[in-house]
Design a protein around this motif. Structure first.
Motif, PDB file in Angstrom:
ATOM      1  N   GLY A 195      -0.114   6.354  15.142  1.00  0.00           N
ATOM      2  CA  GLY A 195      -0.420   4.943  14.947  1.00  0.00           C
ATOM      3  C   GLY A 195      -1.396   4.702  13.799  1.00  0.00           C
ATOM      4  N   GLU A 196      -2.433   5.533  13.726  1.00  0.00           N
ATOM      5  CA  GLU A 196      -3.437   5.373  12.667  1.00  0.00           C
ATOM      6  C   GLU A 196      -2.816   5.585  11.289  1.00  0.00           C
ATOM      7  N   GLU A 197      -2.026   6.657  11.161  1.00  0.00           N
ATOM      8  CA  GLU A 197      -1.382   6.963   9.881  1.00  0.00           C
ATOM      9  C   GLU A 197      -0.381   5.884   9.492  1.00  0.00           C
ATOM     10  N   THR A 198       0.325   5.357  10.479  1.00  0.00           N
ATOM     11  CA  THR A 198       1.292   4.289  10.218  1.00  0.00           C
ATOM     12  C   THR A 198       0.592   3.055   9.683  1.00  0.00           C
ATOM     13  N   LEU A 199      -0.520   2.674  10.307  1.00  0.00           N
ATOM     14  CA  LEU A 199      -1.263   1.492   9.844  1.00  0.00           C
ATOM     15  C   LEU A 199      -1.883   1.720   8.473  1.00  0.00           C
ATOM     16  N   LEU A 200      -2.377   2.921   8.211  1.00  0.00           N
ATOM     17  CA  LEU A 200      -2.928   3.229   6.887  1.00  0.00           C
ATOM     18  C   LEU A 200      -1.842   3.125   5.824  1.00  0.00           C
ATOM     19  N   ALA A 201      -0.648   3.626   6.124  1.00  0.00           N
ATOM     20  CA  ALA A 201       0.466   3.534   5.174  1.00  0.00           C
ATOM     21  C   ALA A 201       0.851   2.077   4.935  1.00  0.00           C
ATOM     22  N   ALA A 202       0.889   1.282   5.995  1.00  0.00           N
ATOM     23  CA  ALA A 202       1.244  -0.132   5.858  1.00  0.00           C
ATOM     24  C   ALA A 202       0.178  -0.902   5.081  1.00  0.00           C
ATOM     25  N   ALA A 203      -1.071  -0.480   5.192  1.00  0.00           N
ATOM     26  CA  ALA A 203      -2.168  -1.164   4.490  1.00  0.00           C
ATOM     27  C   ALA A 203      -2.037  -1.036   2.973  1.00  0.00           C
ATOM     28  N   ARG A 204      -1.257  -0.085   2.493  1.00  0.00           N
ATOM     29  CA  ARG A 204      -1.043   0.051   1.043  1.00  0.00           C
ATOM     30  C   ARG A 204      -0.245  -1.113   0.484  1.00  0.00           C
ATOM     31  N   ASP A 205       0.631  -1.693   1.308  1.00  0.00           N
ATOM     32  CA  ASP A 205       1.580  -2.685   0.801  1.00  0.00           C
ATOM     33  C   ASP A 205       1.486  -4.062   1.436  1.00  0.00           C
ATOM     34  N   LEU A 206       0.895  -4.169   2.617  1.00  0.00           N
ATOM     35  CA  LEU A 206       0.866  -5.448   3.323  1.00  0.00           C
ATOM     36  C   LEU A 206      -0.463  -6.169   3.124  1.00  0.00           C
ATOM     37  N   GLY A 207      -0.486  -7.430   3.517  1.00  0.00           N
ATOM     38  CA  GLY A 207      -1.702  -8.218   3.437  1.00  0.00           C
ATOM     39  C   GLY A 207      -2.476  -8.191   4.741  1.00  0.00           C
ATOM     40  N   VAL A 208      -3.612  -8.870   4.753  1.00  0.00           N
ATOM     41  CA  VAL A 208      -4.503  -8.889   5.910  1.00  0.00           C
ATOM     42  C   VAL A 208      -3.788  -9.405   7.157  1.00  0.00           C
ATOM     43  N   LEU A 209      -3.128 -10.533   7.039  1.00  0.00           N
ATOM     44  CA  LEU A 209      -2.492 -11.159   8.196  1.00  0.00           C
ATOM     45  C   LEU A 209      -1.432 -10.248   8.823  1.00  0.00           C
ATOM     46  N   ASP A 210      -0.567  -9.667   7.997  1.00  0.00           N
ATOM     47  CA  ASP A 210       0.471  -8.781   8.515  1.00  0.00           C
ATOM     48  C   ASP A 210      -0.122  -7.542   9.170  1.00  0.00           C
ATOM     49  N   LEU A 211      -1.178  -7.014   8.571  1.00  0.00           N
ATOM     50  CA  LEU A 211      -1.805  -5.812   9.111  1.00  0.00           C
ATOM     51  C   LEU A 211      -2.506  -6.091  10.443  1.00  0.00           C
ATOM     52  N   VAL A 212      -3.117  -7.262  10.582  1.00  0.00           N
ATOM     53  CA  VAL A 212      -3.763  -7.635  11.846  1.00  0.00           C
ATOM     54  C   VAL A 212      -2.726  -7.703  12.967  1.00  0.00           C
ATOM     55  N   ILE A 213      -1.581  -8.302  12.693  1.00  0.00           N
ATOM     56  CA  ILE A 213      -0.522  -8.409  13.702  1.00  0.00           C
ATOM     57  C   ILE A 213      -0.075  -7.014  14.150  1.00  0.00           C
ATOM     58  N   MET A 214       0.189  -6.141  13.188  1.00  0.00           N
ATOM     59  CA  MET A 214       0.658  -4.794  13.526  1.00  0.00           C
ATOM     60  C   MET A 214      -0.412  -3.991  14.262  1.00  0.00           C
ATOM     61  N   VAL A 268      -9.791   7.110  10.258  1.00  0.00           N
ATOM     62  CA  VAL A 268      -8.746   7.178   9.223  1.00  0.00           C
ATOM     63  C   VAL A 268      -9.080   6.251   8.056  1.00  0.00           C
ATOM     64  N   ALA A 269      -9.597   5.068   8.358  1.00  0.00           N
ATOM     65  CA  ALA A 269      -9.937   4.119   7.294  1.00  0.00           C
ATOM     66  C   ALA A 269     -11.104   4.616   6.444  1.00  0.00           C
ATOM     67  N   GLY A 270     -11.942   5.460   7.010  1.00  0.00           N
ATOM     68  CA  GLY A 270     -13.084   5.993   6.274  1.00  0.00           C
ATOM     69  C   GLY A 270     -12.720   7.072   5.270  1.00  0.00           C
ATOM     70  N   GLN A 271     -11.511   7.599   5.361  1.00  0.00           N
ATOM     71  CA  GLN A 271     -11.073   8.605   4.393  1.00  0.00           C
ATOM     72  C   GLN A 271     -10.787   7.926   3.059  1.00  0.00           C
ATOM     73  N   ARG A 281      -8.417   7.297   0.929  1.00  0.00           N
ATOM     74  CA  ARG A 281      -6.975   7.268   0.731  1.00  0.00           C
ATOM     75  C   ARG A 281      -6.528   5.841   0.478  1.00  0.00           C
ATOM     76  N   ARG A 282      -5.380   5.722  -0.185  1.00  0.00           N
ATOM     77  CA  ARG A 282      -4.838   4.388  -0.438  1.00  0.00           C
ATOM     78  C   ARG A 282      -4.623   3.675   0.894  1.00  0.00           C
ATOM     79  N   GLY A 283      -4.965   2.401   0.944  1.00  0.00           N
ATOM     80  CA  GLY A 283      -4.847   1.613   2.167  1.00  0.00           C
ATOM     81  C   GLY A 283      -6.134   1.566   2.966  1.00  0.00           C
ATOM     82  N   GLY A 284      -7.033   2.512   2.739  1.00  0.00           N
ATOM     83  CA  GLY A 284      -8.293   2.578   3.476  1.00  0.00           C
ATOM     84  C   GLY A 284      -9.163   1.335   3.326  1.00  0.00           C
ATOM     85  N   PRO A 285      -9.365   0.833   2.094  1.00  0.00           N
ATOM     86  CA  PRO A 285     -10.223  -0.354   1.950  1.00  0.00           C
ATOM     87  C   PRO A 285      -9.716  -1.573   2.724  1.00  0.00           C
ATOM     88  N   LEU A 286      -8.424  -1.828   2.692  1.00  0.00           N
ATOM     89  CA  LEU A 286      -7.904  -2.979   3.432  1.00  0.00           C
ATOM     90  C   LEU A 286      -7.994  -2.742   4.940  1.00  0.00           C
TER      91      LEU A 286
END
Length: 194
Positions: free
Chosen positions: A121-140, A158-161, A163-168
């Motif tokens: 789940g964590e890796e999936t959300l990190l991957a999605a954070a590379r391409d999606l916006g705040v609203l979409d990521l909150v829903i997921m 995972v967000a502390g690493q 990696r791309r997607g971490g800041p969002l």
């Protein structure tokens, strides 16, 4: 399987419901991708991904929106998207139309869902954070938390690493709530943070 290494398969040796690698010219089979065929009928997502998994290395897993959909998460508006997969940089990359591969220097954490390799789940959300916006990521993320596929603590790690997607993902974590009962409830919390 009888035709794993063959160029042309004897489809009489392949179970009628199973996707397989090879080439065939019969109406009851439909091409999923180059060299990958499945029964010619509407198929559920798990069957389609089982066919795609045949061309992925054993260390690869489905990720991003593909993993989220397979896991039953709430998703943003339904849009056409490729099949997303994650794999290491040392694995050979299959070049197929409709397949988007993200390569990682280290192996990503993998779970099995209905016999399919899927990122956690964590890796999936990190991957999605590379391409999606705040609203979409909150829903997921609310959906993933609600279903118990990840925790706030594991998301923070995972967000502390770097990696791309971490800041969002770090920006979205304060908005998340595992008690959310619907995607619309998640949406109501996000505008104050946009």
């Amino acid at each position: 399987m009888a035709c794993a290494a063959a160029i042309f398969c004897d489809v009489t040796t392949v179970p009628q419901q199973s996707p397989f690698r090879g080439h065939v010219r019969q109406q009851q089979w439909e091409r999923v991708s180059y060299g990958v065929y499945g029964p010619a009928r509407p198929r559920p997502l798990a069957e389609i991904l089982a066919a795609w998994q045949l061309v992925l290395p054993r260390t690869a897993a489905f990720s991003h929106l593909t993993a989220a959909r397979l896991s039953g998460w709430w998703l943003p508006a339904s849009i056409e998207h490729p099949v997303f997969a994650a794999m290491t940089t040392t694995a050979g990359v299959p070049h197929r139309p409709g397949l988007f591969v993200c390569r990682h220097p280290k192996p990503v954490a993998i779970n099995l869902v209905d016999g399919l390799r899927v990122t956690t789940g964590e890796e999936t959300l990190l991957a999605a954070a590379r391409d999606l916006g705040v609203l979409d990521l909150v829903i997921m993320a609310d959906s993933a938390l609600r279903l118990g596929h990840c925790t706030l603590t594991s998301l923070k790690i995972v967000a502390g690493q770097h990696r791309r997607g971490g800041p969002l993902l770090r920006r979205v974590i304060p908005l998340l709530d595992a008690r959310s009962e619907s995607a619309w409830e998640s949406v109501t919390r996000a505008p104050s943070f946009l």
